[in-house]
Design a protein around this motif. Structure first.
Motif, PDB file in Angstrom:
ATOM      1  N   GLU B 306       4.906  -6.930   3.721  1.00 15.46           N
ATOM      2  CA  GLU B 306       4.559  -5.517   3.763  1.00 15.46           C
ATOM      3  C   GLU B 306       3.115  -5.413   4.227  1.00 15.46           C
ATOM      4  OE1 GLU B 306       5.085  -6.445   0.039  1.00 15.46           O
ATOM      5  OE2 GLU B 306       7.037  -7.052   0.840  1.00 15.46           O
ATOM      6  N   GLU B 307       2.768  -4.190   4.616  1.00 10.79           N
ATOM      7  CA  GLU B 307       1.402  -3.963   5.116  1.00 10.79           C
ATOM      8  C   GLU B 307       0.535  -3.384   4.002  1.00 10.79           C
ATOM      9  OE1 GLU B 307       1.968  -1.388   8.462  1.00 10.79           O
ATOM     10  OE2 GLU B 307       2.082  -3.085   9.856  1.00 10.79           O
ATOM     11  N   TYR B 308      -0.658  -3.912   3.906  1.00 10.81           N
ATOM     12  CA  TYR B 308      -1.650  -3.434   2.950  1.00 10.81           C
ATOM     13  C   TYR B 308      -3.010  -3.381   3.648  1.00 10.81           C
ATOM     14  CZ  TYR B 308       2.072  -4.625  -0.320  1.00 10.81           C
ATOM     15  OH  TYR B 308       3.275  -4.712  -0.951  1.00 10.81           O
ATOM     16  N   ILE B 524      -0.280  -0.886 -11.758  1.00 11.59           N
ATOM     17  CA  ILE B 524       0.399   0.052 -10.870  1.00 11.59           C
ATOM     18  C   ILE B 524      -0.592   0.305  -9.755  1.00 11.59           C
ATOM     19  CG2 ILE B 524       1.608   2.224 -10.659  1.00 11.59           C
ATOM     20  CD1 ILE B 524       2.735   0.250 -12.776  1.00 11.59           C
ATOM     21  N   GLY B 525      -0.441  -0.405  -8.698  1.00 12.61           N
ATOM     22  CA  GLY B 525      -1.453  -0.414  -7.659  1.00 12.61           C
ATOM     23  C   GLY B 525      -1.554   0.900  -6.928  1.00 12.61           C
ATOM     24  N   ALA B 526      -2.738   1.120  -6.389  1.00 13.84           N
ATOM     25  CA  ALA B 526      -2.969   2.311  -5.595  1.00 13.84           C
ATOM     26  C   ALA B 526      -2.333   2.141  -4.221  1.00 13.84           C
ATOM     27  CB  ALA B 526      -4.459   2.553  -5.449  1.00 13.84           C
ATOM     28  N   TYR B 527      -2.252   3.266  -3.517  1.00 18.00           N
ATOM     29  CA  TYR B 527      -1.675   3.242  -2.178  1.00 18.00           C
ATOM     30  C   TYR B 527      -2.406   2.222  -1.300  1.00 18.00           C
ATOM     31  CZ  TYR B 527      -0.858   4.690   2.634  1.00 18.00           C
ATOM     32  OH  TYR B 527      -0.564   4.699   3.976  1.00 18.00           O
ATOM     33  N   ALA B 539       6.086  -7.117 -13.285  1.00 18.64           N
ATOM     34  CA  ALA B 539       5.794  -5.878 -14.003  1.00 18.64           C
ATOM     35  C   ALA B 539       4.889  -4.958 -13.191  1.00 18.64           C
ATOM     36  CB  ALA B 539       5.149  -6.201 -15.340  1.00 18.64           C
ATOM     37  N   ASP B 540       4.298  -5.547 -12.178  1.00 21.36           N
ATOM     38  CA  ASP B 540       3.411  -4.752 -11.340  1.00 21.36           C
ATOM     39  C   ASP B 540       4.232  -3.881 -10.396  1.00 21.36           C
ATOM     40  OD1 ASP B 540       1.367  -6.175 -12.528  1.00 21.36           O
ATOM     41  OD2 ASP B 540       1.073  -7.519 -10.809  1.00 21.36           O
ATOM     42  N   THR B 541       3.543  -2.848  -9.913  1.00 16.99           N
ATOM     43  CA  THR B 541       4.113  -2.057  -8.821  1.00 16.99           C
ATOM     44  C   THR B 541       3.015  -1.849  -7.796  1.00 16.99           C
ATOM     45  OG1 THR B 541       5.632  -0.914 -10.298  1.00 16.99           O
ATOM     46  CG2 THR B 541       5.192   0.117  -8.158  1.00 16.99           C
ATOM     47  N   TYR B 542       3.370  -2.030  -6.578  1.00 17.64           N
ATOM     48  CA  TYR B 542       2.413  -1.831  -5.499  1.00 17.64           C
ATOM     49  C   TYR B 542       2.997  -0.850  -4.501  1.00 17.64           C
ATOM     50  CZ  TYR B 542       0.176  -5.810  -7.661  1.00 17.64           C
ATOM     51  OH  TYR B 542      -0.424  -6.613  -8.570  1.00 17.64           O
ATOM     52  N   PHE B 543       2.110  -0.266  -3.743  1.00 19.78           N
ATOM     53  CA  PHE B 543       2.553   0.664  -2.706  1.00 19.78           C
ATOM     54  C   PHE B 543       1.952   0.201  -1.395  1.00 19.78           C
ATOM     55  CE2 PHE B 543       2.840   2.918  -6.650  1.00 19.78           C
ATOM     56  CZ  PHE B 543       4.017   3.655  -6.544  1.00 19.78           C
ATOM     57  N   ASP B 544       2.815  -0.145  -0.501  1.00 17.22           N
ATOM     58  CA  ASP B 544       2.314  -0.621   0.782  1.00 17.22           C
ATOM     59  C   ASP B 544       1.874   0.573   1.614  1.00 17.22           C
ATOM     60  OD1 ASP B 544       4.588   0.546   1.771  1.00 17.22           O
ATOM     61  OD2 ASP B 544       5.590  -1.342   2.281  1.00 17.22           O
ATOM     62  N   ASN B 547       3.722   3.582   1.904  1.00 15.76           N
ATOM     63  CA  ASN B 547       3.810   4.247   0.604  1.00 15.76           C
ATOM     64  C   ASN B 547       5.126   3.950  -0.105  1.00 15.76           C
ATOM     65  OD1 ASN B 547       2.475   5.667  -1.385  1.00 15.76           O
ATOM     66  ND2 ASN B 547       3.429   7.627  -0.819  1.00 15.76           N
ATOM     67  N   THR B 548       5.653   2.781   0.215  1.00 17.08           N
ATOM     68  CA  THR B 548       6.863   2.349  -0.468  1.00 17.08           C
ATOM     69  C   THR B 548       6.470   1.564  -1.711  1.00 17.08           C
ATOM     70  OG1 THR B 548       8.036   2.206   1.621  1.00 17.08           O
ATOM     71  CG2 THR B 548       8.971   0.987  -0.241  1.00 17.08           C
ATOM     72  N   ALA B 549       7.128   1.892  -2.812  1.00 19.06           N
ATOM     73  CA  ALA B 549       6.836   1.161  -4.043  1.00 19.06           C
ATOM     74  C   ALA B 549       7.372  -0.268  -3.909  1.00 19.06           C
ATOM     75  CB  ALA B 549       7.469   1.857  -5.232  1.00 19.06           C
ATOM     76  N   ILE B 550       6.546  -1.189  -4.166  1.00 21.37           N
ATOM     77  CA  ILE B 550       6.907  -2.586  -4.049  1.00 21.37           C
ATOM     78  C   ILE B 550       6.829  -3.232  -5.429  1.00 21.37           C
ATOM     79  CG2 ILE B 550       6.342  -4.798  -2.984  1.00 21.37           C
ATOM     80  CD1 ILE B 550       7.301  -2.673  -0.988  1.00 21.37           C
TER      81      ILE B 550
END
Lengths: 621, 721
Positions: B306-308, B524-527, B539-544, B547-550
């Protein structure tokens, strides 16, 4: 309808004819025994006596069989005649004499006429106040009481009638010589004509008012109303000569100066005179005019050679001419259009005295004053006069061109304060509007001012009191007042700043200016100035500030400054040379609601009509 | 409060209305504050005085000093003016003064929030350095001993715990902290960010009690900020309020153009239970690093990246420590840099857009772009300053605006302008506040968007691509907005155009702090925020950047133990206490040499991604034996294992033969072994240990379940001698 009532205070001394109490003086007394019924002035007879050449003859009457008293300013009044005037000696020589004494052989002589004074006359009501008059001659040793009144005729040596009884006397009375005018109403007012018709009726012959050849001659006291009874008096188109009552002796003091008098008495009295000429024929007892109560409205009348006039604030004498009259005291009276010419005011006195805290504006408009023989002023403003006085359209002639002169146009008696005299449309003969004022009082004459006024209201049209208004010049104008005028120097000492202008400031003492641009800022303010010279004025500043101002001070005239009155008004008067632009504002501070916004003011002076500016302070909340 | 005459002066010569009372920071002082309507009333009260007194030089001769539009909007007129110091002592509305190119305006700010709030304001892309609004309490001095951890101020005169929750600053050493307790004369706070982070005798302290609060109304602050200068709005009056006190929660509130009167912030903070590690501890961390720019990371663990816009390496630190580290970077008073911005100004990606028409060298990470009206000029003189006012050169300018980009200062060049009003026309002369001047060459195309932005991720696909930016100032670009290279020296020859053909310009939600939210054990990561995949957890959540929850995979570990070096360890899927030989079946027959791909039926998703040197697959040959192949990869789409080249020609493996995974399949050199794979569901493993060597043992077997938290199996090693 309430018919007027005419009455007199005169007491009959001898009016019935007959000789019972008559004592002849000199020879030729035969005629005394027969009442003269061929000629008389009152009733059906009089007393007459023959004359004789180279002799003084006459008679004396014990009219009331006792002493009588002439009241103050009163007189003995008696009709007298001598039918062969040309045979008489001159008045100075006692041609015709009234005699008043305590006995038939002790009396005073009062020379009332002579061959020249009687050339065209018949019965004449002579008046003599034995309390005042200087006797021209004395016979015997008269006591202090008067009882006898008579007449004498002196004929020169070589002439005189040898027949008949040319010496006659009738209708002898004494008293204040007053006519009381009472009652009357607007439909049937009391009049001079009515009084004459009543008092000069053959049954009365008071001798106080007679119609002669279309004109009236009068003497004594005309009381228009009495203390107890009012009168409605209205008369017009009359000529009334005031007899030379005082001239009934050689010394010209046969009656007091107060003898001839017109007085409006009683608060309910109305007295209206229109187009009536009052002219004094003598120089003593010229006729005084007193308005002491009631309403006194005089229009288009003339008062010639008359005496003083004392008025009330309610008095109105408009469009009249007061020629060679006495001093007029007018405490707020209306004299618009009246001319006071060649007044007889004494030296350093005034033709008109205005001593009341009332502005003359609207009351002395369009008057005319000319100086009389004495060095007198036109108007004296007394100690009670206001600090702002406005006169319009007045003309002044013959007065001194010097200030503080006995004949300066205006005299001010105030000893403190500052007085502004606004003269609008007034003229003079080139001598200027000169001032004679007292120490402690500063008078500023403002010629042809116009009134600049501002009215401050809220948006509900309610007047706002104590709004502060500030109006200053808005731009430089050629020939105009100062606008941001340059200052040469500005210093202060002991709290008095001295401002020296680069150019003449055109200010008068008490004018307001605004000083800006000086450092320290204590010099900058709205200041009421005292003029020192054409380029220097002073004003107050905090005493602690630097002695010499720096910066670039400039000065502008502030023609209007202060707080509005209860009617929301503030005004000032000033003479403007040009229609100058003005600007300023009105502000009203409150510590609680309502709050108001500052309101700008801007207008151009109307140099002839002045300006009234309405300001509405909008709410600021 | 109200106007205090003695605290103010008026100079009629200059119109200066100045505050001359005590400053906020004066020890023992008594500064005063007033609302703008009180200020107006105060002026009006003087204005109708007959004559001024003292130093308040205002009376009836002076022009009107102020106009009131409402109780909250006051205009100073006729040359009367205030300065920045005076403004600091006024609140509850707007003050406007001057006109034309001298017009200035301050707008009121009201923050609804906790009374202990501590607010910073970002304007035109930068933090306002003077946060006077935070200091409504007089300063004082430490009267205790040196190196004290607790402030002592014998004159403090406080009530117990009166100041708990407020910030206290040690003005002398630059440190600050949130107050946890106080007595009448002492204040307890853990200081950070300063030289000593303690109290020395004579240190000046300042308790940050906000200005003009009204707790009954829930208002923490009331103050004013300048929003217009020299006749031009400052960044169109945009403001961003932040609360970033380390240890407390962060928040942000935008005002997209202040209005006259009061403008509201809704900023609040409270203790952040996941931010309790002392500043000093976090500040000492050295093994957290970041690679900025577009990053391709397979956090999802799905084998595709994914792109970050960042790839953080949290080192040996927990995810919550990383969270706290991120807060530290962005906290009030930060001395750290994030994507070339000071941490206090860094907000993360605010917008994403697509572009085309790329011309010139493309932009790279952390380059700045500028956009607006491109005013080409000739005859330039002087020096233009970024952000200054520029206007057509006349008393009443036909246009005016602010410079957002400068390409050459002299002679000829281009100025990128945010034109506030009017239209720029060729041949017009122009000037700037600081004296730069020139003549417009050619009528530029007016723009409906202007500003500055910074590129956090550049996804360059040639002349098209995607940009992930933080808009620093101005409004976000719109379709066809031309973005110029806009570093300190701009270059209008380098640009691209915003293209919304397939996607609008997207505004992204800002996270406070920029790293996202912590649960204490997960992030819960920022965009767009990326960590290296290994640092993430299920348990983490990221948003690439789409803006897709990863959600990262659950890489569970199974640990086998109970053996010793030299033992053979085999671990497979359990089948009732034995190897599950039929876990998979061959999908093809292999009978040749050089086979590298083995196709099976249904490779389990929780198969280790590669066998490494410890595991593999076992394939049943036609002779019945199972050969071990240590696969290097597999593809669950094709169900193929990639194995080392193998010769099946002599011992075939026919389609349908058994295949099973050996998670451990080695002679161990230790006392435990483990393996990992992505958890999908519980799986029971069978462990067999044998050793027939010098110290033979009996076959030891055990089973264990791999659950969401991993699994264990331990054998009981029994000697066979």
């Amino acid at each position: 309808m309430a018919a007027p009532v005419y009455a007199t205070d005169l007491t009959d001394f001898w009016v019935t004819g007959g000789t019972t109490t008559v004592t002849a003086i000199g020879t030729g007394g035969a005629g005394l025994g027969n009442p003269e019924t061929d000629f008389f002035i009152q009733s059906t007879s009089c007393v007459s006596k023959a004359a004789w050449t180279n002799a003084t003859k006459g008679f004396i009457i014990d009219g009331v069989a006792g002493n009588f008293t002439v009241p103050t300013d009163g007189a003995v009044i008696a009709f007298m005649k001598y039918d062969a005037a040309g045979s008489l000696d001159t008045k100075a020589n006692g041609g015709l004499q009234m005699i008043i004494g305590s006995t038939s052989s002790a009396y005073y002589h009062f020379y009332v006429g002579g061959k020249t004074t009687l050339a065209f006359d018949s019965w004449i009501p002579y008046t003599v106040d034995p309390n005042t008059a200087t006797a021209d001659n004395t016979t015997g040793s008269p006591g202090t009481n008067e009882r006898w009144v008579g007449v004498l005729a002196t004929l020169p040596t070589t002439s005189g009638p040898t027949k008949g009884n040319p010496i006659a006397m009738d209708a002898i009375r004494y008293g204040r010589c007053r006519i009381d005018y009472t009652v009357g109403d607007s439909g049937t007012p009391a009049t001079f004509a009515g009084a004459e018709a009543y008092g000069n009726d053959v049954s009365r012959r008071w001798g106080l008012l007679e119609l002669l050849k279309g004109a009236y001659q009068t003497q004594g006291f005309h009381s228009i109303g009495t203390s107890g009874t009012a009168c409605y008096f209205s008369d017009a188109n009359r000529v009334i000569f005031i007899r030379p009552s005082g001239a009934n002796n050689v010394s010209n003091d046969s009656v007091s100066n107060a003898f001839n008098r017109f007085e409006i008495i009683n608060a309910s009295t109305t007295c209206i005179w229109d187009n009536i000429l009052f002219q004094a024929l003598g120089t003593r007892a010229r006729g005084r005019f007193y308005h002491t109560a009631g309403t006194f409205t005089v229009t288009n009348c003339q008062f010639v050679n008359t005496g003083l006039m004392s008025l009330l604030s309610t008095s109105s004498l408009t469009n009249c001419i007061m020629r060679s009259s006495g001093v007029i005291t007018a405490p707020g009276s209306t004299l618009n259009g009246t001319k006071i010419l060649t007044n007889r005011a004494g030296t350093n006195l005034s033709a008109l005295v205005w001593d009341v805290a009332t502005d003359a504006d609207g009351k002395l408009d369009n008057m005319e004053f000319s100086k009389g023989t004495n060095a007198h002023h036109a108007i004296t403003f007394g100690t009670s006069s206001p600090t702002t006085i406005t006169m319009r359209g007045a003309d002044f002639t013959g007065f001194s061109s010097s200030n503080d002169n006995d004949a300066s146009v205006f005299k001010f008696l105030r000893t403190s304060g500052n007085v502004t005299l606004n003269l609008i449309g007034c003229t003079h003969d080139g001598s200027g509007f000169t001032i004679d004022d007292r120490a402690g009082c500063t008078v500023t004459v403002v010629i042809d001012p116009v009134t600049t006024s501002v009215n401050v209201k809220d948006r509900n049209k309610n007047n706002i009191q104590n709004a502060r208004v500030f109006v200053e010049t808005a731009a430089t104008a050629t020939g105009g007042e100062m606008f941001e005028a340059a200052v040469t120097s500005l210093t202060q000492s002991a709290g008095t700043a001295t401002c020296t202008m680069t150019a003449p400031h055109k200010l008068a003492t008490n004018d307001y200016v605004v000083i800006r641009g000086a450092q320290p800022d204590g010099y900058n303010k709205v200041a009421q100035v005292t003029v020192s010279s054409t380029t220097v004025f002073t004003y107050t500043v905090p005493s602690g500030i630097a002695g010499t101002a720096t910066g670039t001070p400039v000065v502008s005239l502030v023609p209007l400054y202060g707080l509005t009155d209860a009617s929301g008004n503030i005004s000032s008067s000033k003479t403007w040379g040009i229609a100058q632009d003005l600007k300023g504002w009105a502000r009203k501070k409150n510590t609680s609601s309502p709050f108001y916004k500052d309101a700008d003011i801007a207008y151009t002076v109307n140099i002839t009509a002045g300006n009234t500016t309405n300001v509405v302070l909008q709410p600021d909340e | 409060m109200a106007m205090v005459d003695g605290d103010w002066s008026i100079d009629r010569a200059t119109g200066n209305i100045r505050y001359i009372g005590d400053d906020h920071t004066l020890s023992g002082g008594s500064p005063s504050y007033a609302t703008v309507i009180q200020f107006h009333r105060w002026l009006q009260a003087f204005a109708d005085d007959a004559e001024f007194t003292g130093d308040d030089e205002l009376d009836i001769i002076d022009q009107n000093p102020s106009n009131r539009s409402t109780d909250n909007i006051i205009t100073l007129v006729n040359g009367f003016n205030v300065d920045a110091t005076a403004i600091e002592h006024l609140y509850d509305g707007t003050i406007i003064q001057g006109s034309g190119l001298t017009e200035e305006r301050w707008d009121g700010i009201v923050n609804f929030g906790s009374p202990t709030n501590h607010i910073q304001v970002i304007q035109n892309g930068a933090i306002l350095s003077d946060d006077f609004w935070n200091y409504g309490w007089e300063a004082g001095t430490h009267t205790g001993a040196n190196d004290a951890s607790v402030l002592t101020d014998s004159t403090l005169g406080a009530t117990v715990d009166q100041f708990v929750g407020y910030t206290i600053k040690n003005i002398t050493d630059g440190s600050q902290g949130i107050i946890t307790a106080n007595t009448a004369t002492t204040v307890t706070a853990t200081l950070y960010g300063g030289t000593d982070n303690d109290w020395d005798t004579g240190d000046v302290h300042h308790i940050a009690v906000p200005l003009n609060g009204d707790s009954a109304q829930g208002i923490s602050h009331r103050f004013m900020i300048k929003t217009r200068d020299n006749g031009v709005d400052i960044d169109r009056r945009r403001l961003i309020g932040t609360t970033r006190r380390y240890g407390n929660t962060y928040s942000e509130f935008k005002i997209n153009g202040t209005g006259q009167g009061n403008n509201v912030f809704a900023l609040n903070d409270s203790a952040d239970l996941n931010n309790t590690t002392p500043w000093a501890t976090i500040n000492a961390i050295a093994d957290i690093t970041n690679t900025e720019g577009l990053r391709l990371i397979d956090i999802s663990g799905d084998g595709s990246t994914e792109e970050y816009y960042s790839e953080w390496d949290r080192g040996a630190n927990s995810i919550n420590t990383f969270y706290q580290y991120g807060k530290l970077l962005q906290a009030d008073g930060s001395v750290y840099t994030l994507n070339s911005l000071n941490g206090e100004s860094f907000r993360g990606i605010t917008h994403h857009y697509q572009y085309d028409n790329e011309t010139g060298t493309n932009f790279t990470t952390n380059d700045v772009g500028c956009y607006g009206t491109n005013v080409v000029f000739t005859g330039g003189s002087g020096t233009a300053v970024l952000g200054e006012e520029i206007f057509e050169d006349s008393a009443t300018p036909t246009w005016k605006g602010r410079i957002v980009g400068i390409d050459d200062n002299t002679g000829t060049g281009s100025i990128i302008v945010d034109v506030e009003s009017g239209t720029v026309t060729t041949a017009e002369t122009f000037s700037t506040t600081n004296g730069f001047a020139g003549t417009v060459s050619g009528t530029p195309t007016a723009q409906n968007a202007a500003g500055r932005l910074i590129f956090y991720a550049v996804d360059d696909d040639g002349t098209t691509g995607n940009m992930y930016v933080q808009v620093l100032a101005g409004v976000a670009p719109v379709n066809n907005t031309r973005i110029f290279f806009g570093n300190a020296t701009a270059d209008v020859a380098r640009f691209h155009d915003v293209d919304t053909t397939s996607q609008a310009v997207l505004e992204r939600t800002i996270s406070t702090p920029f790293v996202g939210a912590s649960t204490g054990s997960a992030l819960i990561g920022a965009y767009g925020l990326g960590l290296q995949a290994a640092d993430t957890a299920a348990a983490d959540t990221y948003f690439d950047l789409s803006n897709t929850a990863i959600t990262p995979p659950n890489n569970v570990t199974f640990t086998a133990s109970g053996f010793i070096s030299g033992d053979y360890v085999l671990c497979t899927e359990d089948n009732g206490g034995d190897i599950n030989y039929t876990q998979m079946a061959l999908n093809a027959t292999y009978n040749s040499a050089g086979v590298t791909t083995i196709s099976v039926n249904a490779i389990p998703s929780d198969t280790p991604s590669s066998a490494g040197t410890k595991g593999g697959i076992r394939i049943q040959r036609d002779n019945g034996l199972y050969s071990l192949h240590r696969y290097s990869a597999f593809d669950t789409g094709t169900d193929d294992f990639t194995i080392p080249s193998t010769d099946f020609s002599s011992n075939n493996a026919t389609s349908g033969n058994n295949v099973f995974v050996t998670y451990l399949d080695l002679v161990t050199s230790g006392t435990s072994e483990n393996f990992s794979y992505v958890y999908s569901s519980d799986r029971t493993h069978f462990l067999r240990v044998r050793d027939g060597g010098a110290t033979p043992i009996k076959t030891a077997e055990a089973t264990g379940v791999m659950g969401t938290n991993g699994g264990v199996a331990s054998v009981n090693r029994i000697s066979d001698t």
